[in-house]
Design a protein around this motif. Structure first.
Motif, PDB file in Angstrom:
ATOM      1  N   ASN A 274      -2.357  -1.847  -7.945  1.00 54.57           N
ATOM      2  CA  ASN A 274      -3.640  -2.503  -7.689  1.00 54.57           C
ATOM      3  C   ASN A 274      -3.488  -4.003  -7.873  1.00 54.57           C
ATOM      4  OD1 ASN A 274      -4.947  -0.090  -7.207  1.00 54.57           O
ATOM      5  ND2 ASN A 274      -5.522   0.181  -9.345  1.00 54.57           N
TER       6      ASN A 274
ATOM      7  N   ASN B 194      -4.087   7.347   0.168  1.00 57.59           N
ATOM      8  CA  ASN B 194      -3.767   6.156  -0.624  1.00 57.59           C
ATOM      9  C   ASN B 194      -3.690   6.488  -2.112  1.00 57.59           C
ATOM     10  OD1 ASN B 194      -3.641   4.557   1.636  1.00 57.59           O
ATOM     11  ND2 ASN B 194      -5.751   3.868   1.475  1.00 57.59           N
TER      12      ASN B 194
ATOM     13  N   SER C 209       1.135   5.465  -0.038  1.00 57.67           N
ATOM     14  CA  SER C 209       0.316   6.632   0.273  1.00 57.67           C
ATOM     15  C   SER C 209       1.159   7.903   0.364  1.00 57.67           C
ATOM     16  CB  SER C 209      -0.458   6.420   1.576  1.00 57.67           C
ATOM     17  OG  SER C 209       0.427   6.209   2.653  1.00 57.67           O
TER      18      SER C 209
ATOM     19  N   GLN D  93       0.867  -1.178   0.000  1.00 60.23           N
ATOM     20  CA  GLN D  93       0.000   0.000   0.000  1.00 60.23           C
ATOM     21  C   GLN D  93       0.904   1.227   0.000  1.00 60.23           C
ATOM     22  OE1 GLN D  93      -1.975   1.010   3.637  1.00 60.23           O
ATOM     23  NE2 GLN D  93      -3.660   2.004   2.567  1.00 60.23           N
TER      24      GLN D  93
END
Length: 157
Positions: free
Chosen positions: A97, A90, A75, A73
């Protein structure tokens, strides 16, 4: 050592050898002096000759023990103005993805992809309304806000 941590150790070595100019990527240092390989603090420079130039944007990357089978992830700070950054920070980028992720994608490729996304957003997959509308309908005002944002993130000295 887990597979994820082994891969991240290799990524760290590789990034040190072949670091793109102006980029920073380091695992978090805990208060006790140990290294947290699962949380990285990075800086992505804005590209030259773009509204993003002059900024050094803080990206946090959170890895799980499922890495590299599962993407991390990534961010930016909450409230970051960009069509593909959710209000909580995010980043919405195809290579990050689950559908677009490949285990062969490197840390360097992730950061270069984020740098590219800054100046070339995918407005067809907007994550926040304000940036989407400015980029879509008032690019002059959008670029002005991006320049103001760049001033809040000066490069490290």
């Amino acid at each position: 050592m887990s597979r994820a941590r082994e891969r991240l150790t290799e990524e760290r070595k590789s990034f040190r050898r072949d670091k793109p100019f102006g980029f920073v990527a380091k695992p978090e240092q805990r208060a006790d002096g140990s290294t947290n390989m699962m949380l990285w603090k990075c800086l992505v420079p804005g590209k030259e000759n773009t509204a993003w130039q002059g900024g050094s944007y803080p990206v946090t990357i959170r890895f799980t023990e499922d890495y590299p089978a599962v993407p991390p992830q990534c961010s930016l700070p909450p409230g970051f103005l960009h069509p593909n950054v959710y209000p909580e920070g995010n980043i919405c980028l195809s290579i990050l993805n689950p559908d677009g992720w490949r285990p062969s994608i490197t840390l360097k490729q992730m950061l270069l992809g984020i740098q590219e996304l800054l100046d070339d957003p995918n407005n067809g997959d907007a994550a926040q309304n304000e940036a989407y509308e400015l980029y879509e309908y008032n690019k002059t005002k959008y670029r002005l806000k991006v320049r103001q944002q760049a001033l809040r993130y000066p490069p490290p000295q």
